[in-house]
Enzyme design. Structure first.
Site, PDB file in Angstrom:
ATOM      1  N   ASP A   1      -4.722 -13.111   4.386  1.00 40.31           N
ATOM      2  CA  ASP A   1      -5.930 -12.509   4.964  1.00 40.31           C
ATOM      3  C   ASP A   1      -7.210 -12.891   4.212  1.00 40.31           C
ATOM      4  OD1 ASP A   1      -4.877 -10.951   2.951  1.00 40.31           O
ATOM      5  OD2 ASP A   1      -4.765  -9.101   4.117  1.00 40.31           O
TER       6      ASP A   1
ATOM      7  N   ARG B   1     -10.126 -11.123  10.415  1.00 42.58           N
ATOM      8  CA  ARG B   1     -10.999 -10.029  10.862  1.00 42.58           C
ATOM      9  C   ARG B   1     -11.196  -8.978   9.775  1.00 42.58           C
ATOM     10  NH1 ARG B   1      -8.576  -7.151  14.343  1.00 42.58           N
ATOM     11  NH2 ARG B   1      -6.609  -8.260  14.426  1.00 42.58           N
TER      12      ARG B   1
ATOM     13  N   HIS C   1       0.818  -1.223   0.000  1.00 41.27           N
ATOM     14  CA  HIS C   1       0.000   0.000   0.000  1.00 41.27           C
ATOM     15  C   HIS C   1       0.853   1.276   0.000  1.00 41.27           C
ATOM     16  CE1 HIS C   1      -3.488  -2.468   0.520  1.00 41.27           C
ATOM     17  NE2 HIS C   1      -3.192  -2.831   1.757  1.00 41.27           N
TER      18      HIS C   1
ATOM     19  N   HIS D   1      -6.220  -7.506   0.010  1.00 38.61           N
ATOM     20  CA  HIS D   1      -6.343  -6.075  -0.292  1.00 38.61           C
ATOM     21  C   HIS D   1      -5.559  -5.754  -1.566  1.00 38.61           C
ATOM     22  CE1 HIS D   1      -6.825  -6.573   4.131  1.00 38.61           C
ATOM     23  NE2 HIS D   1      -7.911  -5.880   3.861  1.00 38.61           N
TER      24      HIS D   1
ATOM     25  N   ASP E   1      -2.623 -11.033  -1.629  1.00 35.18           N
ATOM     26  CA  ASP E   1      -3.220 -10.476  -0.416  1.00 35.18           C
ATOM     27  C   ASP E   1      -4.664 -10.076  -0.755  1.00 35.18           C
ATOM     28  OD1 ASP E   1      -2.013  -8.910   2.274  1.00 35.18           O
ATOM     29  OD2 ASP E   1      -3.824  -7.996   1.449  1.00 35.18           O
TER      30      ASP E   1
HETATM   31 ZN   LIG Z   1      -4.140  -7.376   3.229  1.00 39.07          ZN
END
Ligand SMILES: [Zn+2]
Length: 308
Positions: A233, A239, A120, A159, A157
């Site tokens: 994740d 979560r 990110h 995200h 990932d």
């Molecule tokens: Zn992530």
């Protein structure tokens, strides 16, 4: 003489975090303990990334502001960590681990970092627990040093790898691939070369189908090196993940990546993983590294992987 493949770690640099902070700092030491107990890998403290290498991927003014602690409070809020000298040391070692792993991969086919995957981070600003983008720094350092001209980032990932996508958006020598949750952070997506957006609740079968469709494009690109961001994740117990993958599904995922990438130098970095309980996340990360053991091209004097 040590012939075990090497993995770099930096969890010994401890970042002071306020109580209740949602970053799962404890998983890094847990992961190292699991791999240490397994014994198949040589675990090595990560070296610091040199600032000159960071500046290949990042605005020099941003790099200096992080190193000197003069970074804007607004930027640190986006990153999500309070600034501290320990954070700087850990960040430099996290990027340095991926750099060293990338050099290992060019030499013996495989390299791994028990940190990094900080996808990110953009050229002039970090975000989402990512200060610098280790994937981008490693790719541009290898290029500068004449070690690898074409690179691919496979980001699994949950995200989107938005920082990596933005840094390489107009670079034809880097293929960025991201499979991620459509309705998950970052809510403003960037453009990777290949983006696969997954709906909430995606299962193993659907996930592995989508991955199977994308892997031939990765190979067809003929990268000199693949950087694999191996976030876990996507696990159902995560979560922050919103997908419904199982530990077996993730093992299949890693197996597919390992098979597709056979013969191409490959770096495995960590990525996200916020499981409840966090032990499940740490075990999933460990399973990823054990899946890639067979990639090591040196003499196989280590013990076979225990069946699980
Ligand atoms: Zn992530």
């Amino acid at each position: 003489m040590n012939s075990r493949p090497r993995l770099y770690y930096c969890d010994h640099y401890r970042i002071p975090l306020p109580p209740g902070h949602k970053f799962p700092i404890e998983k890094y030491a847990m992961l190292r303990a699991l791999l240490n107990a397994n014994g198949a890998y040589d675990l090595t403290p990560a070296p610091f990334a040199p600032p000159a290498d960071l500046e290949l991927a990042h605005d020099p003014a941003y790099v200096q502001s992080i190193l000197q602690g003069t970074v804007d409070a607004r930027v640190m809020r986006r990153i999500g960590f309070p600034w501290s000298p320990e954070l700087v040391r850990r960040t430099l070692a996290s990027v340095g681990g991926t750099l060293a792993a990338a050099r290992d991969a060019m030499q013996c086919g495989f390299g791994g970092n028990l940190a990094g995957g900080t996808h990110h981070a953009f050229r002039d600003e970090g975000s989402g627990f990512c200060v610098f983008n280790d994937l981008a720094v490693a790719i541009l350092t290898l290029r500068r040093d004449g070690l690898a001209a074409r690179a691919a980032v496979l980001d699994l990932d949950v995200h989107q790898g938005d920082g990596t996508a933005a840094i390489f958006e107009s670079d034809p020598a880097v293929l960025t691939i991201s499979l991620h949750g459509e309705h998950n952070f970052p809510f403003r997506k960037q453009r990777s070369r290949i983006d696969i957006a997954l709906s909430d609740g995606t299962s193993d079968t659907e996930y592995l189908d989508r991955l199977e469709q994308v892997l031939p494009q990765l190979i067809f690109y003929k990268p000199d090196i693949i950087l694999y961001q191996s976030g876990v994740d996507g696990l159902a117990c995560d979560r922050l993940g919103r997908l419904a993958l199982t530990p077996d599904g993730l093992r299949m995922r890693d197996q597919m990546v390992a098979e597709a990438a056979a013969g191409i130098p490959l770096v495995v970095t960590l990525g996200g993983g916020y499981g409840d309980p966090i032990e499940v996340t740490a075990a999933a990360h460990a399973a990823t590294f054990l899946t890639f053991l067979t990639r090591h091209q040196g003499p196989a004097t280590f013990d076979p992987i225990p069946a699980s």
